[in-house]
Write an enzyme that holds these catalytic residues in place. Structure first.
Site, PDB file in Angstrom:
ATOM      1  CB  THR A   1      -1.500  -6.238  -0.722  1.00  0.00           C
ATOM      2  OG1 THR A   1      -1.703  -5.498   0.475  1.00  0.00           O
ATOM      3  CG2 THR A   1      -0.044  -6.711  -0.773  1.00  0.00           C
TER       4      THR A   1
ATOM      5  CD  GLU B   1       3.724  -5.639  -4.050  1.00  0.00           C
ATOM      6  OE1 GLU B   1       4.607  -5.506  -4.915  1.00  0.00           O
ATOM      7  OE2 GLU B   1       3.726  -4.989  -2.992  1.00  0.00           O
TER       8      GLU B   1
ATOM      9  CG  ASP C   1       4.672   7.938 -12.015  1.00  0.00           C
ATOM     10  OD1 ASP C   1       4.837   8.885 -12.819  1.00  0.00           O
ATOM     11  OD2 ASP C   1       3.549   7.586 -11.610  1.00  0.00           O
TER      12      ASP C   1
ATOM     13  CB  THR D   1       0.645   9.537 -11.817  1.00  0.00           C
ATOM     14  OG1 THR D   1       1.961   9.413 -12.364  1.00  0.00           O
ATOM     15  CG2 THR D   1      -0.222   8.426 -12.352  1.00  0.00           C
TER      16      THR D   1
ATOM     17  CG  ASP E   1      -6.298  -2.816   0.807  1.00  0.00           C
ATOM     18  OD1 ASP E   1      -5.159  -2.314   0.760  1.00  0.00           O
ATOM     19  OD2 ASP E   1      -6.502  -4.043   0.764  1.00  0.00           O
TER      20      ASP E   1
END
Length: 690
Positions: free
Chosen positions: A273, A277, A304, A309, A343
């Site tokens: 997480t 961020e 993006d 990507t 994750d």
């Protein structure tokens, strides 16, 4: 409850997309199982089901709110036009290829009085595990879950270290534990209450907050403030300094790979997480481009701005592969840290993402200063060195002049290299006779214990360490602390004026407020206000910001705010009351408090003895070096300054307005600034004009 118009807040920003669907329907948002309202966007029950009941990242919605609160925030097109050539330069720059950047980090562990290591008062080891994961991921460390063999996988050459020096020049382990007497927080409360009260200089530290989200924010895992641009003609930098950083729910802060007793929530228990961020903090978009309006079926396929990507249709919540990309012949990069997968699925930043983050670090305000910060470099330590910190008092006084005894807590930290087994603390109550508290225990380096001092309600307590381990404390700069018993705050010596700021939410016509003294007399009041302006389903503007100065005498006061529709100031509203030193007395963020909310505070004028307990100033300046605007933290508009050249000549002086000084007319070189404010020690610092 009446439903109102749906307001879709459009915004343009470098890491988010225009027309993110944001509903401002007036619904009950505090009840678990109902729709969730986050920074102005409504997530329906169906939305939450698609995301396994969690909102992985609220950075998109956060930027939408900042856009509405600050018209100077840049647009997506402006930012991308500015950063595009800088990204190309970063691909061949020496700083990209030869140098590893170390960013000093402070982690603010926000809790409500839990014991060390329990619930949101997470352990030092859990905090450190998060830093370890970020280093694994950003450095593509061999032999860790952050390594990948993808040909476009990149070592970002950015690493992180917990700070070793605090803003006052004293030793720290980079973990700032703060009891804020509230069990959980909405995102609005984090921004208006938690961040401004706890943030360290954002040009010297990357600020991270571990909190327990609750209310309308209960399903959120984390969010970040994106970097600002610089140097675009006619485009202000934007981006508030006192909220800059990254936030995560405490159950996702850290990794279960490094401890079996951590408080973590699978499958978001590997620290990704915060990797995600921090990617936003350094300028990355979600890999699907955040454009909810591109496709009538809710699919995105937006850019993006990273060519390596592959364009994604939407956020991916699992690790199912392969998923065909929007571009024929390619597959979505579900393992990218900027997707929403679990994750254990995440393990890659790409070369183009690296170039983008490098461009931000080389050019964006506050990020570029972090490159030269040395707050991660240890200062000399002593064998016997203790630190005293005042903790917030969570009990509420029964009356303005109550006589009940309450516990006034202080934290005693061991900042020395020897085990701390004893300390003598002298203190005074209401400026009276000196008293002594003898503490004994066993504290390893950087561990702490709570020292309770008993006083009557609404007393002022000034305390100081006089000896440790049977000898003198080797460092006196961290020995003094000051507290006010009861649910109140104190004003500096000689000043009882406070500043009230209110941003009515979009439905300003519902908001009224009063300020009453202890006799129940109304001294100030306001509202209702005009509603904001919307064209179609897009918010154009909020009601005008309300700012007032209240001249108050020593007394107890009650501030009450009302909402006629019974749902608080949910749609971008907030308020705060600050004393003349700029410290927040009471505040509230965008939240649903129902029909009414009341908060009490007490205005005091401290005696000389009491004032001595708070004499250490915590004024900070940034950026340094500076090109035009020098920002000053924790001063009021009554503070004055003088700037001297390296030769000692006075070159500029005046009052500090809005926490800023314009030094653009100064020639390049070194200067010394002196800042003076009544009730504080004079502040002196060198700075460089570039």
């Amino acid at each position: 409850m009446n439903y109102k118009i749906t307001l879709k807040v459009s915004f343009l920003f470098f890491v988010l997309l225009l027309c993110c669907s944001i509903s401002a329907q007036k619904k009950p948002m505090q009840v678990q199982g109902q729709d969730q309202f986050v920074f102005g966007k409504t997530y329906t029950i169906d939305d939450l089901k698609k995301m396994n009941g969690v909102i992985r990242c609220a950075s998109t919605e956060y930027e939408a709110m900042l856009q509405k609160q600050d018209p100077n925030r840049m647009t997506d097109a402006q930012f991308e036009a500015w950063i595009a050539p800088l990204i190309e330069n970063s691909k061949t720059s020496k700083s990209q290829n030869n140098g590893v950047i170390t960013i000093p980090v402070v982690v603010h562990v926000i809790h409500s009085g839990q014991a060390y290591g329990v619930d949101q008062n997470i352990s030092d080891e859990q905090v450190q595990s998060q830093i370890t994961v970020m280093n694994n991921d950003f450095r593509r460390m061999m032999g860790t879950p952050g390594f990948n063999s993808n040909p476009v996988g990149a070592d970002i050459m950015i690493q992180f270290a917990l700070a070793k020096v605090d803003p006052n020049g004293n030793p720290t382990n980079g973990i700032d534990r703060v009891n804020m007497c509230q069990n959980s927080w909405t995102t609005g409360q984090v921004d208006t209450t938690v961040k401004p009260a706890t943030i360290w200089n954002p040009t010297q530290y990357m600020n991270m907050w571990s909190v327990k989200f609750g209310g309308s924010s209960a399903n959120i895992l984390g969010y970040a403030q994106f970097p600002s641009n610089s140097g675009v003609v006619g485009v202000p930098a934007g981006g508030a300094a006192n909220t800059d950083g990254v936030v995560a729910n405490y159950g996702t802060f850290g990794s279960s790979d490094y401890g079996t007793t951590f408080t973590l929530d699978a499958p978001y228990d590997k620290g990704r997480t915060m990797t995600h961020e921090v990617g936003h903090f350094l300028g990355l978009r979600h890999i699907w481009g955040d454009d909810d309006a591109t496709d009538p079926n809710g699919l995105s396929c937006a850019t993006d701005y990273c060519n390596d990507t592959p364009p994604a249709h939407q956020a991916n919540g699992s690790c199912v592969t392969p998923i065909a990309s929007c571009t024929s012949g390619l597959f979505e990069m579900v393992e990218n840290y900027m997707d929403y997968t679990n994750d254990t699925c995440m393990n890659i930043f790409t070369l183009d993402q690296k170039a983008r983050m490098t461009a931000v670090m080389n050019n964006s305000p506050r990020r570029v200063e972090l490159k030269t910060s040395v707050k991660d470099v240890a200062i000399p330590l002593f064998a016997n060195d203790a630190e005293l910190k005042a903790e917030k008092i969570c009990s509420t006084s029964s009356s303005c002049n109550g006589t009940a005894l309450v516990s006034v807590p202080f934290s005693l930290y061991n900042r020395g290299t020897s085990v701390l087994t004893s300390a003598v603390i002298t203190y005074s109550v209401n400026g009276g006779a000196s008293q002594t508290y003898n503490w004994t225990g066993n504290l390893a380096q950087n561990k702490y214990a709570i020292v309770p001092i008993t006083a009557t309600e609404n007393s002022t307590v000034s305390a100081q360490i006089t000896s440790v381990n049977g000898t003198s404390d080797a460092r006196v700069s961290n020995n003094t602390a000051f507290s006010v018993a009861g649910n109140y705050t104190a004003t500096p010596v000689g000043s009882t004026s406070v500043t009230f700021t209110l941003q009515p939410d979009f439905y300003g016509s519902e908001t009224t407020w009063t300020l009453k003294n202890s006799a129940g007399a109304t001294l100030y009041s306001g509202g209702p206000y005009a509603d904001g302006v919307a064209i179609g389903n897009q918010i154009q503007s909020l009601p005008a910001l309300v700012t007032q100065t209240w001249n108050l005498t020593p007394d107890c006061y009650t501030f009450t705010i009302n909402d006629s529709d019974g749902d608080g100031i949910t749609v971008y509203g907030y308020y705060n009351v600050k004393n003349s030193a700029g410290s927040t007395i009471i505040s509230e963020g965008s939240t649903n408090f129902g029909a009414t909310q009341s908060k009490a505070f007490k205005v005091l004028v401290l005696s000389t003895n009491e004032a001595n307990g708070v004499g250490k100033n915590d004024i900070q300046i940034y950026p340094n070096p500076v090109s035009d605007i020098l920002n000053i933290i924790k001063v009021s508009d009554k503070a004055t300054y003088k700037i001297y050249s390296a030769a000692g000549q006075l070159v500029k002086q005046g009052n500090i307005s809005g926490g800023q000084i314009n030094v653009s007319e100064l020639i390049k070189g070194g200067y010394v600034i002196t800042i003076e404010e009544k009730g504080k020690e004079a502040f002196n610092s060198k700075f460089i004009k570039k």
